[in-house]
Design a protein around this motif. Structure first.
Motif, PDB file in Angstrom:
ATOM      1  N   THR A  78     -26.858   7.535   0.782  1.00  0.00           N
ATOM      2  CA  THR A  78     -27.735   6.443   0.354  1.00  0.00           C
ATOM      3  C   THR A  78     -29.143   6.943   0.056  1.00  0.00           C
ATOM      4  O   THR A  78     -29.748   6.574  -0.955  1.00  0.00           O
ATOM      5  CB  THR A  78     -27.793   5.349   1.446  1.00  0.00           C
ATOM      6  N   LYS A  79     -29.661   7.806   0.918  1.00  0.00           N
ATOM      7  CA  LYS A  79     -31.008   8.354   0.737  1.00  0.00           C
ATOM      8  C   LYS A  79     -31.108   9.146  -0.566  1.00  0.00           C
ATOM      9  O   LYS A  79     -32.065   8.988  -1.349  1.00  0.00           O
ATOM     10  CB  LYS A  79     -31.347   9.259   1.927  1.00  0.00           C
ATOM     11  N   LEU A  80     -30.125   9.998  -0.813  1.00  0.00           N
ATOM     12  CA  LEU A  80     -30.139  10.827  -2.011  1.00  0.00           C
ATOM     13  C   LEU A  80     -29.994   9.995  -3.277  1.00  0.00           C
ATOM     14  O   LEU A  80     -30.680  10.229  -4.279  1.00  0.00           O
ATOM     15  CB  LEU A  80     -29.023  11.870  -1.942  1.00  0.00           C
ATOM     16  N   GLN A  81     -29.109   8.986  -3.238  1.00  0.00           N
ATOM     17  CA  GLN A  81     -28.891   8.173  -4.428  1.00  0.00           C
ATOM     18  C   GLN A  81     -30.058   7.230  -4.704  1.00  0.00           C
ATOM     19  O   GLN A  81     -30.337   6.910  -5.859  1.00  0.00           O
ATOM     20  CB  GLN A  81     -27.579   7.401  -4.289  1.00  0.00           C
ATOM     21  N   ARG A  82     -30.739   6.790  -3.650  1.00  0.00           N
ATOM     22  CA  ARG A  82     -31.937   5.987  -3.855  1.00  0.00           C
ATOM     23  C   ARG A  82     -33.063   6.815  -4.459  1.00  0.00           C
ATOM     24  O   ARG A  82     -33.835   6.328  -5.285  1.00  0.00           O
ATOM     25  CB  ARG A  82     -32.394   5.366  -2.532  1.00  0.00           C
ATOM     26  N   HIS A  83     -33.141   8.057  -4.032  1.00  0.00           N
ATOM     27  CA  HIS A  83     -34.175   8.947  -4.580  1.00  0.00           C
ATOM     28  C   HIS A  83     -33.933   9.187  -6.061  1.00  0.00           C
ATOM     29  O   HIS A  83     -34.871   9.177  -6.876  1.00  0.00           O
ATOM     30  CB  HIS A  83     -34.180  10.272  -3.813  1.00  0.00           C
ATOM     31  N   PRO A  85     -30.364   8.342  -8.633  1.00  0.00           N
ATOM     32  CA  PRO A  85     -28.922   8.069  -8.793  1.00  0.00           C
ATOM     33  C   PRO A  85     -28.157   9.201  -9.473  1.00  0.00           C
ATOM     34  O   PRO A  85     -26.930   9.246  -9.392  1.00  0.00           O
ATOM     35  CB  PRO A  85     -28.908   6.805  -9.667  1.00  0.00           C
ATOM     36  N   LYS A  86     -28.874  10.102 -10.124  1.00  0.00           N
ATOM     37  CA  LYS A  86     -28.213  11.198 -10.839  1.00  0.00           C
ATOM     38  C   LYS A  86     -28.004  12.436  -9.971  1.00  0.00           C
ATOM     39  O   LYS A  86     -27.464  13.442 -10.442  1.00  0.00           O
ATOM     40  CB  LYS A  86     -29.020  11.567 -12.082  1.00  0.00           C
ATOM     41  N   HIS A  87     -28.432  12.395  -8.717  1.00  0.00           N
ATOM     42  CA  HIS A  87     -28.215  13.546  -7.835  1.00  0.00           C
ATOM     43  C   HIS A  87     -26.719  13.855  -7.728  1.00  0.00           C
ATOM     44  O   HIS A  87     -25.889  12.942  -7.612  1.00  0.00           O
ATOM     45  CB  HIS A  87     -28.761  13.269  -6.436  1.00  0.00           C
ATOM     46  N   HIS A  88     -26.398  15.137  -7.736  1.00  0.00           N
ATOM     47  CA  HIS A  88     -25.007  15.576  -7.548  1.00  0.00           C
ATOM     48  C   HIS A  88     -24.769  15.833  -6.062  1.00  0.00           C
ATOM     49  O   HIS A  88     -25.539  16.551  -5.417  1.00  0.00           O
ATOM     50  CB  HIS A  88     -24.746  16.850  -8.346  1.00  0.00           C
ATOM     51  N   ILE A  89     -23.682  15.257  -5.523  1.00  0.00           N
ATOM     52  CA  ILE A  89     -23.403  15.343  -4.086  1.00  0.00           C
ATOM     53  C   ILE A  89     -21.951  15.750  -3.873  1.00  0.00           C
ATOM     54  O   ILE A  89     -21.047  15.278  -4.574  1.00  0.00           O
ATOM     55  CB  ILE A  89     -23.651  13.980  -3.396  1.00  0.00           C
TER      56      ILE A  89
END
Length: 331
Positions: A78-83, A85-89
């Motif tokens: 959630t933290k990464l996607q809020r920062h 949405p295009k972050h690859h996880i």
């Protein structure tokens, strides 16, 4: 290839455990394939990147965040996607059973086939891969004298093991109970004839599964005869009657009797070469190379395309069951 950031709460102290060491070993293997760094997100450490600082940096689209700490995964995602949405996880899944779900946009790498099957059912539209934990080369049979009859580690051991079986065995044998960090575990396994491991009760209390179970395999690699539970990831490689013995088998008397027989006729376990080959660094690095290559291709695709396969939600399952019932009635 994209740079990998392995997210862990800390690299030692209160976070020290088998799962952390396994994750750091995976990081080292990744560094032989592409650029990779460890990043902490709870414990600030002078020589290690901290997540808040990394997120302020540039060019994160060319990076992949690897999350693994089960209880923290939903918050981290959630933290990464809020920062952005295009972050690859990527989720590097050790244990199973935490209860959360992940979108198909997050690939999953599992450390056991047991966990592979769990996520294959729970996240059927995500890319899922199998990458076992590494068994380091120092875990091998040194063919030295074994002065410890029975070895057991207190952590994760069942109440039955510690309060019933171990006291009974101590009346006849040299039993060594480990209750603190061991600098050279391979040396200790080579000194031991029988290794006991019973983690089913521990993981049942945690509400999640045994992710891999490194220590029974490490003990086997060193020639120990292993008496173990076969829960979770242990079922990947333990084969009672053929390469190990099932612990807590029906009664304490029966356990003692079987351990007595093994000790009276002790021979070091001699595993075939192919058994451990899958878990050594060379084989894992080869698998990792293939997996990371595919994931980089996937993230290229994801950047330009939306997911189009309907998710297997609770509502959709109800709808599918209703349709099946209607079709049965029509027939």
């Amino acid at each position: 290839m994209r740079k990998l950031y392995f997210l862990v709460p800390g690299t030692g102290g209160q976070f020290a455990c088998g799962g952390l060491w396994a994750e750091l070993k995976t990081l080292k293997l990744a560094q032989q394939i592409c650029s990779a760094e460890v990043v902490t997100y709870r414990q600030r450490e002078s020589s290690v990147l901290f997540l808040e600082n990394v997120l302020r940096g540039p060019a994160l689209e060319a990076s992949i965040f690897v999350v693994s700490w089960g209880f923290d995964v939903p918050k981290l995602v959630t933290k990464l996607q809020r920062h952005n949405p295009k972050h690859h996880i990527i989720y590097h899944a050790h244990s199973a059973g935490y209860g959360f779900k992940l979108p198909a946009s997050i690939p999953i790498i599992t450390v056991s086939r047991n966990t592979l099957g769990y996520w294959g059912q729970r996240s059927p539209h995500a890319l899922i891969y199998y990458l076992p934990n590494q068994i380091s080369d120092e875990f091998c049979n040194l063919n030295v004298e074994r002065d410890i009859d029975v070895l057991v580690q207190a952590r994760k051991s069942s109440e039955y093991l510690m309060r019933c079986l171990i006291p009974a065995l101590k009346q006849q044998y040299h039993v060594h109970v480990v209750d603190s960090y061991v600098q050279d575990l391979a040396e200790l396994f080579n000194r031991s004839k029988v290794y006991l491991y019973d983690s089913a009760e521990y993981w049942a209390q945690q509400g999640v599964s045994e992710g891999f179970g490194l220590q029974p395999m490490e003990a086997m690699a060193c020639g120990c005869q292993v008496f173990s539970s076969v829960n979770g990831g242990l079922s990947d490689y333990l084969d009672p009657g053929f390469n190990c013995y099932k612990i807590a088998g029906y009664s304490q008397h029966y356990d003692v009797q079987r351990i007595q027989t093994v000790l009276a006729n002790f021979k070091p376990l001699n595993l075939p070469d192919y058994f451990l080959k899958e878990y050594r660094s060379t084989a894992i690095q080869q698998r990792f190379q293939v997996i990371l290559s595919e994931l980089n291709d996937f993230f290229d695709h994801k950047s330009n395309h939306l997911d189009t396969i309907p998710d297997l939600t609770r509502f959709r399952l109800l709808k599918l069951k209703a349709q099946r019932l209607v079709n049965k009635l029509k027939s």
